[in-house]
Design a protein around this motif. Sequence first.
Motif, mmCIF file in Angstrom:
data_model
loop_
_atom_site.group_PDB
_atom_site.id
_atom_site.type_symbol
_atom_site.label_atom_id
_atom_site.label_comp_id
_atom_site.label_asym_id
_atom_site.label_seq_id
_atom_site.Cartn_x
_atom_site.Cartn_y
_atom_site.Cartn_z
ATOM 1 N N PHE A 106 0.831 -1.206 0.000
ATOM 2 C CA PHE A 106 0.000 0.000 0.000
ATOM 3 C C PHE A 106 0.867 1.259 0.000
ATOM 4 O O PHE A 106 0.639 2.192 -0.772
ATOM 5 N N ILE A 107 1.881 1.278 0.843
ATOM 6 C CA ILE A 107 2.755 2.445 0.936
ATOM 7 C C ILE A 107 3.548 2.646 -0.356
ATOM 8 O O ILE A 107 3.623 3.759 -0.897
ATOM 9 N N LEU A 109 2.945 1.431 -3.439
ATOM 10 C CA LEU A 109 2.106 1.729 -4.598
ATOM 11 C C LEU A 109 1.640 3.181 -4.577
ATOM 12 O O LEU A 109 1.581 3.841 -5.627
ATOM 13 N N ASN A 110 1.304 3.685 -3.400
ATOM 14 C CA ASN A 110 0.883 5.083 -3.306
ATOM 15 C C ASN A 110 2.038 6.031 -3.625
ATOM 16 O O ASN A 110 1.825 7.104 -4.205
ATOM 17 N N SER A 111 3.238 5.633 -3.259
ATOM 18 C CA SER A 111 4.405 6.469 -3.570
ATOM 19 C C SER A 111 4.696 6.506 -5.064
ATOM 20 O O SER A 111 5.334 7.438 -5.562
ATOM 21 N N THR A 113 2.335 6.674 -7.365
ATOM 22 C CA THR A 113 1.242 7.340 -8.069
ATOM 23 C C THR A 113 1.710 8.502 -8.938
ATOM 24 O O THR A 113 1.314 8.596 -10.117
ATOM 25 N N ASN A 116 3.439 7.068 -12.021
ATOM 26 C CA ASN A 116 2.470 6.437 -12.918
ATOM 27 C C ASN A 116 1.690 7.481 -13.709
ATOM 28 O O ASN A 116 1.414 7.311 -14.903
ATOM 29 N N THR A 117 1.323 8.569 -13.039
ATOM 30 C CA THR A 117 0.604 9.652 -13.716
ATOM 31 C C THR A 117 1.467 10.266 -14.809
ATOM 32 O O THR A 117 0.990 10.541 -15.920
ATOM 33 N N GLU A 134 -9.763 3.384 -14.870
ATOM 34 C CA GLU A 134 -9.759 3.858 -13.485
ATOM 35 C C GLU A 134 -10.030 5.360 -13.398
ATOM 36 O O GLU A 134 -10.197 5.889 -12.298
ATOM 37 N N THR A 206 3.151 -0.402 -11.468
ATOM 38 C CA THR A 206 2.323 -0.860 -10.352
ATOM 39 C C THR A 206 2.092 -2.361 -10.416
ATOM 40 O O THR A 206 2.250 -3.075 -9.422
ATOM 41 N N ALA A 234 -6.977 -6.586 -2.190
ATOM 42 C CA ALA A 234 -6.575 -5.306 -2.779
ATOM 43 C C ALA A 234 -7.524 -4.893 -3.903
ATOM 44 O O ALA A 234 -7.974 -3.739 -3.964
ATOM 45 N N VAL A 238 -10.484 -1.543 -4.085
ATOM 46 C CA VAL A 238 -10.565 -0.537 -5.147
ATOM 47 C C VAL A 238 -11.939 -0.556 -5.803
ATOM 48 O O VAL A 238 -12.563 0.496 -6.012
#
Length: 249
Positions: A106-107, A109-111, A113, A116-117, A134, A206, A234, A238
């Motif tokens: 979780f940590i 994957l959020n880092s 973001t 990925n954008t 998404e 990801t 997971a 989502v």
Amino acid sequence: MASNTDTEFPQFSLIRTFLLSVLPGVLSTLAFLLLQRILAPLPYPPLLAFLLAILLVDLPLLIGLMLYEGKRLNGRYSLEGIVLYREKVPWKRFALIFAGAFIVVFIVLNSLTPLNTLISEGAFSWLPQWMFLEEQSQYEAYGKNVLVLLFTLQLLLTGILLPWIEELYFRGYLLPRISRYRLWAPLLGGLFFALYHFWALYGFLTVFLLGSVLGYIVWWTRDIRLSISLHVFANTLVRLMFLMAALAL
């Protein structure tokens, strides 16, 4: 824990493993594109075409390939000897590994973001916007009933069923068959798993990270239940967020 006996499993060549990994994703993506062209006049978002592609192409291919191998091995359609890593770790250890892995993933994957954008807006900006399933803004034009129906189907199909089958296929069937690469095997499996998601290569980092982590957990514990539980949990979280947002309209 993994040991030198990993190589006792039947081994596949890397080319065979690559093809078994990528072809279902490529064919599912082609089905997605074709179904979207057919269904475009209907008052439903492209998510419907994607879910139908998963239901009609991807899931049958993943299950069918495993059952076909089972027929060759057992003389009947069975997953016996096909899906490996079936040892069961004690429940307390199971819970600790599950919680620890989920927090770490979780940590991390959020880092990822922002990166990925950046990749999505750069390398994949040429893709039609509707392929970014998404992206919530594309659903604003549709009514509550349509969204609740589709997001419920998405929850059942790609929140629960698909990740379950993907784990049986990628971590239970393919991973032990490249176990001769030892510590590199889960990393290779994560790479092939990311390429399998051909319909969403903009999320490559990801999916590669998720697939590698799940691979290492299964390779280390030899318990396929852990990766199934983590992946389903997971994905379900989502999909539940989408469904709850639709219900709140």
